[in-house]
Design a protein around this motif. Structure first.
Motif, PDB file in Angstrom:
ATOM      1  N   GLU A  79       0.724   4.468   1.020  1.00 58.07           N
ATOM      2  CA  GLU A  79       1.530   3.801   0.001  1.00 58.07           C
ATOM      3  C   GLU A  79       2.583   2.903   0.637  1.00 58.07           C
ATOM      4  O   GLU A  79       2.828   1.780   0.180  1.00 58.07           O
ATOM      5  CB  GLU A  79       2.197   4.836  -0.906  1.00 58.07           C
ATOM      6  N   LEU A  80       3.188   3.393   1.708  1.00 56.43           N
ATOM      7  CA  LEU A  80       4.181   2.594   2.419  1.00 56.43           C
ATOM      8  C   LEU A  80       3.527   1.344   3.001  1.00 56.43           C
ATOM      9  O   LEU A  80       4.081   0.237   2.924  1.00 56.43           O
ATOM     10  CB  LEU A  80       4.808   3.439   3.530  1.00 56.43           C
ATOM     11  N   LYS A  81       2.333   1.500   3.552  1.00 58.71           N
ATOM     12  CA  LYS A  81       1.609   0.354   4.115  1.00 58.71           C
ATOM     13  C   LYS A  81       1.334  -0.700   3.040  1.00 58.71           C
ATOM     14  O   LYS A  81       1.554  -1.901   3.263  1.00 58.71           O
ATOM     15  CB  LYS A  81       0.287   0.822   4.735  1.00 58.71           C
ATOM     16  N   GLN A  82       0.881  -0.271   1.873  1.00 55.66           N
ATOM     17  CA  GLN A  82       0.573  -1.220   0.805  1.00 55.66           C
ATOM     18  C   GLN A  82       1.820  -1.962   0.330  1.00 55.66           C
ATOM     19  O   GLN A  82       1.772  -3.158   0.029  1.00 55.66           O
ATOM     20  CB  GLN A  82      -0.094  -0.493  -0.371  1.00 55.66           C
ATOM     21  N   ASN A  83       2.941  -1.275   0.274  1.00 52.50           N
ATOM     22  CA  ASN A  83       4.177  -1.933  -0.138  1.00 52.50           C
ATOM     23  C   ASN A  83       4.672  -2.916   0.920  1.00 52.50           C
ATOM     24  O   ASN A  83       5.244  -3.961   0.594  1.00 52.50           O
ATOM     25  CB  ASN A  83       5.252  -0.891  -0.448  1.00 52.50           C
TER      26      ASN A  83
END
Length: 220
Positions: free
Chosen positions: A105-109
């Motif tokens: 999720e952090l990567k996508q953000n």
């Protein structure tokens, strides 16, 4: 002449696109190059980190605890300084046993904010795991699944911004290597001013049961 014009047009267009991509100029709205006291004050204000009563007179690294980042409880904040100028920040998050989900999720953000990553790779292996890897599996036994990834963004100088910076997001064991137990995965995020730390790229070769809350984009 037409070839020169075409090359110049391509260069200008490429530069214009690069200038439009959002670039990190610091961490949590604290600009790189800031004085230590200002960095600590801002992290205490924005991130809820525990602020020390007294700042050391000389140092190049400072660790803080407490607070939250991107919707996750923080294990620690590691701040680095060069000539008493803010040069890098690493935040290590608690993930409640869902480290890889938080990592994804952090990567996508980060992609939504900074564009596609330059690269993503598996985290390193410990010496013990390397020995296991070199041992043939018995009777075709399937090797256990491991968890650990590293994704990164590099920002080279442009006409508008001469600085160089690096973002590294890691989901791996506490030592930065792959682990067989996902509950041991920690997520760390590094923002580095490569202008002040030219050797920062070397960190890519050696990076560190409730449902985890969602990542907050505004923290990135």
């Amino acid at each position: 002449m037409p070839r020169l014009f075409t090359a110049l047009t391509f260069l200008l267009c490429s530069t214009a696109v690069a200038d439009k991509i959002q670039r990190p100029t610091g961490f949590l709205s604290v600009p790189f190059g800031s004085a230590p006291a200002e960095v600590v004050r801002m992290l205490g204000s924005r991130g809820g980190a525990t602020v020390p009563e007294e700042m050391p007179s000389t140092f190049n690294k400072l660790e803080l605890t407490g607070g939250n980042f991107a919707g996750q409880e923080v294990v620690k904040w590691t701040l680095e300084f060069v000539d008493r100028k803010f040069a890098a920040a690493t935040v290590t998050l608690k993930t409640e046993g869902h480290g890889m989900a938080v990592y994804q999720e952090l990567k996508q953000n980060l992609i939504a904010k900074y564009g596609p990553a330059v690269g993503e790779k598996k985290a390193g292996k410990s010496d013990a795991d390397k020995k296991k890897q070199g041992t043939p599996a018995n009777n075709g036994t399937r090797r256990e699944e491991t968890y650990g990834k590293v994704v990164f963004w590099k920002f080279e100088p442009t006409l508008a911004d001469k600085s160089r910076s690096l973002i590294i997001c890691t989901g791996a064991g506490p030592d930065g290597n792959e682990v067989a137990d996902e509950s041991k995965v920690q997520v760390t995020l590094q923002y580095i001013d490569e202008t002040r730390i030219p050797t920062a790229a070397k960190r890519l070769t050696n990076p560190g049961a409730k449902t985890a809350p969602p990542v907050k984009k505004e923290d990135l």
